[in-house]
Design an enzyme around this catalytic site. Structure first.
Site, short mmCIF file in Angstrom:
data_model
loop_
_atom_site.label_atom_id
_atom_site.label_comp_id
_atom_site.label_asym_id
_atom_site.label_seq_id
_atom_site.Cartn_x
_atom_site.Cartn_y
_atom_site.Cartn_z
N HIS A 234 -67.50 -104.86 93.62
CA HIS A 234 -68.96 -103.57 93.20
C HIS A 234 -68.74 -102.38 93.18
O HIS A 234 -68.97 -101.75 93.60
CB HIS A 234 -69.80 -104.10 93.96
CG HIS A 234 -69.56 -104.18 95.79
ND1 HIS A 234 -69.86 -104.91 96.20
CD2 HIS A 234 -70.56 -103.12 96.22
CE1 HIS A 234 -69.58 -104.56 97.12
NE2 HIS A 234 -69.65 -103.77 97.29
N ASP B 291 -66.82 -110.92 93.80
CA ASP B 291 -66.34 -110.11 94.01
C ASP B 291 -65.67 -109.00 94.28
O ASP B 291 -65.56 -108.32 95.66
CB ASP B 291 -67.65 -109.93 94.88
CG ASP B 291 -67.86 -108.41 94.97
OD1 ASP B 291 -67.75 -107.20 94.59
OD2 ASP B 291 -68.79 -108.01 96.02
N SER C 28 -66.88 -102.67 102.13
CA SER C 28 -66.49 -103.10 101.71
C SER C 28 -65.61 -102.90 100.96
O SER C 28 -65.08 -102.06 100.03
CB SER C 28 -67.89 -103.18 100.40
OG SER C 28 -69.12 -103.08 100.44
#
Length: 515
Positions: A85, A116, A194
């Site tokens: 993402h 992901d 992330s």
């Protein structure tokens, strides 16, 4: 006495000698630990991405550019691991090392939106001379193990390190239909973290990928086991994704259910509520009780042992036990135990699928814009209860068929993707934005490609469009005028093409009559 004194003196001398080396040993240990920490910090990078995602409501164009930042970590093979993402739909990616002033261009090497995860490469291999891969642990951590989360959360430019413990390990859904192990930690995970590594001891145990909204001290990481599956799949040259079961399962906890199924007290497992396929040769049947996956027993909550302290949903074992697309199961059917081989795959066709990293197909016909229904197309209705209520009340298939599989009669749902362009041809008609097309001149529409074919080969003077919901009016338009209006509408709205390349190819296969 002399002998004893001698031994005492010798003992003191040895002790003094040992003590004299203690400061040196401590300094060496601290120096080694500092060097290891410095090397680790040097292998965590900040990722800068410019994203140009799809615009489901203007499918002829991309969404406006969005600048995002995330984190990444150097792994073996001169690669950088991050989250999908962070770089999905990226038109530009750059990385920046800790303490460095320059940004280095990067390219997305591989991506798995379901898991992901993404791999980046850079052209300058000399970067990796001073930025070494972080070693990865080959076993899952235990609950209560101490961890450090490294990354670049928004609000600052320097590397951030937060401390916590492993709270729990679960097998959950990532991005439908993909599921996987997830480790929950109480170290802070914020936007920008992330793709950063989470460390236990001196090894990476996983990759940060999410924090819990509106909750404190809850963060989630993708463990190395999932990362290794992704890396092996990509290394195969023909990635297939993770195999999975798509049968509907329920627990076997209720005593009345056990009585209904006539099960003995020694039978534990999970009940098949709805098999994925109703074909006669499909190995699972309704009300089968799955007692073992491979050699692993399944309890009445549908769980298997992960380790001494953790249980997870039994479907976790699919990714370990499936071979050549088949999964070994033991089931109880009509009181008899039997072994079956269940076909599994990563593919789960849906009537309303995800774009999966692609841009939407479309076809513009006069003032009307047609496209496929996708999960991304549902973003606006999903965020507006009034729209959802109206669609549900009208029986719109976007609501009533969300979980259906495609079939020969309906391969996909064709929708009006945008409000009608202003034009006299639409006078008196309300916009059919978010409506699902049912038929053209009485012919049911199977797919967007089928619609383009129907319009291409149509010879009738008038075209009647019917929509699949209770309150939808019919739209009748003159065919030749619709064809003539298309070009001026494209020009007025700055649209380059009347169709996406795949639909334009179908449209141009044969010159429409009267065009």
């Amino acid at each position: 006495m002399k002998t004893r004194s001698c031994f005492i003196l010798m003992g003191r001398a040895v002790l003094a000698l040992a003590l004299s080396f203690c400061p040196l040993i401590t300094v060496q240990a601290v120096a080694a630990e500092t060097a290891s920490a410095s090397a680790l910090e040097n292998s965590v990078v900040k990722v800068f991405s410019t994203l140009r995602g799809p615009d489901p409501y203007k499918p002829w164009s991309k969404a406006g550019p969005q600048e995002v930042t995330g984190s990444g970590v150097v792994i073996d093979g001169h690669r950088i691991l991050t989250n999908a993402h962070v770089v999905g739909y990226a038109s530009q990616v750059q990385i920046q090392a800790n303490g460095a002033g320059d940004k280095i261009p990067a390219t997305v090497l591989a991506i798995s939106r379901g898991m992901d995860l993404a791999l980046l490469k850079i052209d300058d291999d000399s970067f990796f001379d001073s930025h070494k891969p972080v070693p990865r642990a080959n076993v899952l951590p235990d609950v209560r193990d101490a961890v450090l989360a490294y990354g670049y959360p928004t609000g600052g430019t320097s590397l951030s390190i937060t401390k916590g413990i492993v709270s729990r390990i679960e097998f959950v859904r990532y991005n439908y239909p993909v599921s996987g192990l997830r480790i929950q930690i109480d170290a802070a995970i914020n936007p920008g973290n992330s793709g950063g590594p989470v460390i236990a001891g001196d090894k990476m145990i996983g990759l940060a990928f999410a924090g819990a909204l509106n909750m404190q001290n809850i963060g989630y990481i993708i463990p190395n086991e999932e990362i290794d599956l992704f890396l092996r799949d990509e290394a195969s040259g023909t990635p297939h994704g993770k195999p999975a079961m798509f049968d509907t399962i329920q627990t076997l906890e209720n005593p009345a259910l056990r009585t209904f199924l006539k099960l003995g007290k020694n039978v534990e497992g999970a009940v098949v509520l709805a098999p994925f396929s109703k074909e006669a040769d499909y190995p699972l049947k309704e009300l089968d009780v799955i007692t073992h996956i491979g050699d692993f027993p399944i309890d009445n909550q549908g769980m298997v042992k992960l380790n001494a302290n953790s249980r997870v949903r039994f479907q976790y074992r699919v990714q370990q036990l499936a071979k050549n697309g088949l999964l070994p199961l033991t089931v109880v059917r009509n009181g008899a135990s039997m072994k079956v081989s269940l076909p599994v795959s990563s593919s789960h066709p849906m009537l309303i699928p995800s774009l999966a990293g692609n841009y939407p197909s479309y076809f513009i016909f006069g003032p009307m814009v047609f496209s496929r229904a996708t999960s991304e197309f549902m973003n606006v209705p999903n965020g507006n209860p009034q729209i959802l209520y109206g669609m549900a009340f009208a029986g719109n298939p976007l609501m009533t068929r969300r979980g259906d599989k495609p079939d020969a009669q309906r391969e996909e749902l064709v929708v009006i993707a945008s409000p009608f362009f202003p034009h006299k041809l639409m006078n008196g008609y309300s916009t059919r934005f978010f409506s699902v097309l049912y038929s053209v001149n009485g012919v049911p529409v199977r797919s967007l490609a089928h619609l383009v074919t129907l319009l291409r080969d149509q010879t009738d003077d008038l075209l009647t469009f019917r929509f699949e919901q209770r309150d939808a009016e019919a739209i009748v338009v003159p065919r030749k005028e619709m064809l003539a209006a298309t070009e001026s509408i494209l020009t007025d709205n700055g649209i380059r093409s009347e169709a996406s390349p795949d639909m334009l190819k179908i449209w141009n296969e044969k010159t429409p009559a009267g065009k």
